[in-house]
Write an enzyme that holds these catalytic residues in place. Structure first.
Site, PDB file in Angstrom:
ATOM      1  N   SER A 140       0.876  -1.177   0.000  1.00  0.00           N
ATOM      2  CA  SER A 140       0.000   0.000   0.000  1.00  0.00           C
ATOM      3  C   SER A 140       0.907   1.219   0.000  1.00  0.00           C
ATOM      4  O   SER A 140       2.059   1.139   0.428  1.00  0.00           O
ATOM      5  CB  SER A 140      -0.848   0.013   1.278  1.00  0.00           C
ATOM      6  OG  SER A 140      -1.485   1.259   1.465  1.00  0.00           O
ATOM      7  N   TYR A 153      -2.121   0.594  10.796  1.00  0.00           N
ATOM      8  CA  TYR A 153      -2.143   0.057   9.427  1.00  0.00           C
ATOM      9  C   TYR A 153      -0.844   0.408   8.701  1.00  0.00           C
ATOM     10  O   TYR A 153      -0.247  -0.428   8.011  1.00  0.00           O
ATOM     11  CB  TYR A 153      -3.354   0.634   8.686  1.00  0.00           C
ATOM     12  CG  TYR A 153      -3.491   0.178   7.254  1.00  0.00           C
ATOM     13  CD1 TYR A 153      -3.705  -1.159   6.943  1.00  0.00           C
ATOM     14  CD2 TYR A 153      -3.412   1.093   6.204  1.00  0.00           C
ATOM     15  CE1 TYR A 153      -3.834  -1.572   5.628  1.00  0.00           C
ATOM     16  CE2 TYR A 153      -3.540   0.686   4.884  1.00  0.00           C
ATOM     17  CZ  TYR A 153      -3.747  -0.642   4.598  1.00  0.00           C
ATOM     18  OH  TYR A 153      -3.872  -1.057   3.291  1.00  0.00           O
TER      19      TYR A 153
HETATM   20  C1  8X3 Z   1      -4.991   1.824   1.400  1.00  0.00           C
HETATM   21  C2  8X3 Z   1      -4.445   3.173   1.230  1.00  0.00           C
HETATM   22  O1  8X3 Z   1      -4.540   5.573   2.120  1.00  0.00           O
HETATM   23  O2  8X3 Z   1      -6.131   4.009   3.059  1.00  0.00           O
HETATM   24  O3  8X3 Z   1      -4.013   0.829   1.480  1.00  0.00           O
HETATM   25  O4  8X3 Z   1      -3.813   3.886   3.660  1.00  0.00           O
HETATM   26  S1  8X3 Z   1      -4.754   4.180   2.580  1.00  0.00           S
END
Ligand code: 8X3
Length: 255
Positions: A140, A153
């Site tokens: 990502s 995340y």
């Molecule tokens: C998804 C992109 O911007 O939500 O992997 O982190 S973000």
């Protein structure tokens, strides 16, 4: 030449499902894995009806014993050529000060250890292919830069990014490519909804005013393109964003 085999994790929806469709169309036998067996069964049925070779296998990538059993199941196929590590996701958008450590642990488990488990388990087979193997990590843009509320995340996706970078160094000289595809804003049915625990309004707000976020199909095309380059061509890292997004921070929203 025998049919080449591609394994896709998280193939029940979004980027994983779109990748399964596109790799099948590109001539691969596709092995779809996900926790939700009913979803991958339905997709396998669809692909089989179209004349493609597809197999569904229920798998939780965080369960190492299950992943090892999956690797043993793959012994029935003459080769395992491509692994698309797609399973992953975000839980919450809380600041570091108040985030729930349990969410961070869950995200680390699926986004980092999930990639580690499946890659370790399949690597012996990926090393054996006539034309060499491919490990692909769907990371990502969160694996490359942070943003407020992204903490858990972002940390996990940095982990996935580091697996790809490190593995590429460690396998240099072997016939295995390590490809990382880092998507930015992609509108799928589930990513934002899962992140915001089913809150439709919060999930929709992520994409408010953005004319054309990427689709799962856009990312699957990128994955398929990278995988189908000649074996000596390694797309190390490919960042793909919608035109309306210039960085994690800079998104053009129409009013
Ligand atoms: C998804 C992109 O911007 O939500 O992997 O982190 S973000």
């Amino acid at each position: 030449m025998s049919t080449r085999t591609a394994v896709i994790t998280g193939a029940s929806s979004g980027i994983g499902a779109a990748t399964a469709r596109q790799l099948a169309a590109a001539g691969y036998r596709v092995i779809l894995t996900a926790r939700r067996k009913d979803r991958i069964d339905a997709l396998v049925e669809e692909l089989t009806a179209e004349g493609y070779e597809a197999v569904a296998y229920e798998l939780d990538v965080t369960d190492r014993t299950a992943v090892d059993a999956f690797a043993a199941f793959l012994d029935t196929f003459d080769s395992v050529d491509v692994l698309v590590n797609n399973a992953g996701g975000a839980l919450g958008a809380d600041p570091v000060a108040t985030a729930d450590p349990a969410d961070w642990r869950t995200m680390y488990d699926v986004n980092v250890l999930g990639v580690l488990h499946v890659t370790q388990a399949l690597l012996p087979r990926l090393r054996q292919g006539d034309e060499g193997g491919t490990v692909l990590v769907v990371s990502s843009t969160a694996g490359l830069a942070t943003y407020e509320g992204g903490g858990g995340y972002v940390a996990a996706k940095h982990g996935a990014h580091v697996i790809a970078e490190t593995l590429r160094l460690e396998l240099c000289g072997e016939p295995v490519r390590v490809i990382e595809i880092a998507p930015g804003m992609v509108r799928t049915d589930e990513f934002a909804l899962t992140r915001f625990r089913g809150d439709q309004n919060k999930a929709a707000a992520v994409y408010t005013g953005v004319a054309e976020p990427l689709t799962a199909e856009d990312v699957a095309e990128t994955i398929t393109w990278a995988v189908t380059r000649p074996p000596h061509v390694n797309i190390d890292l490919l960042v793909v964003r919608p035109r309306a997004q210039a960085s994690n921070y800079k998104v053009h929203r129409e009013r």
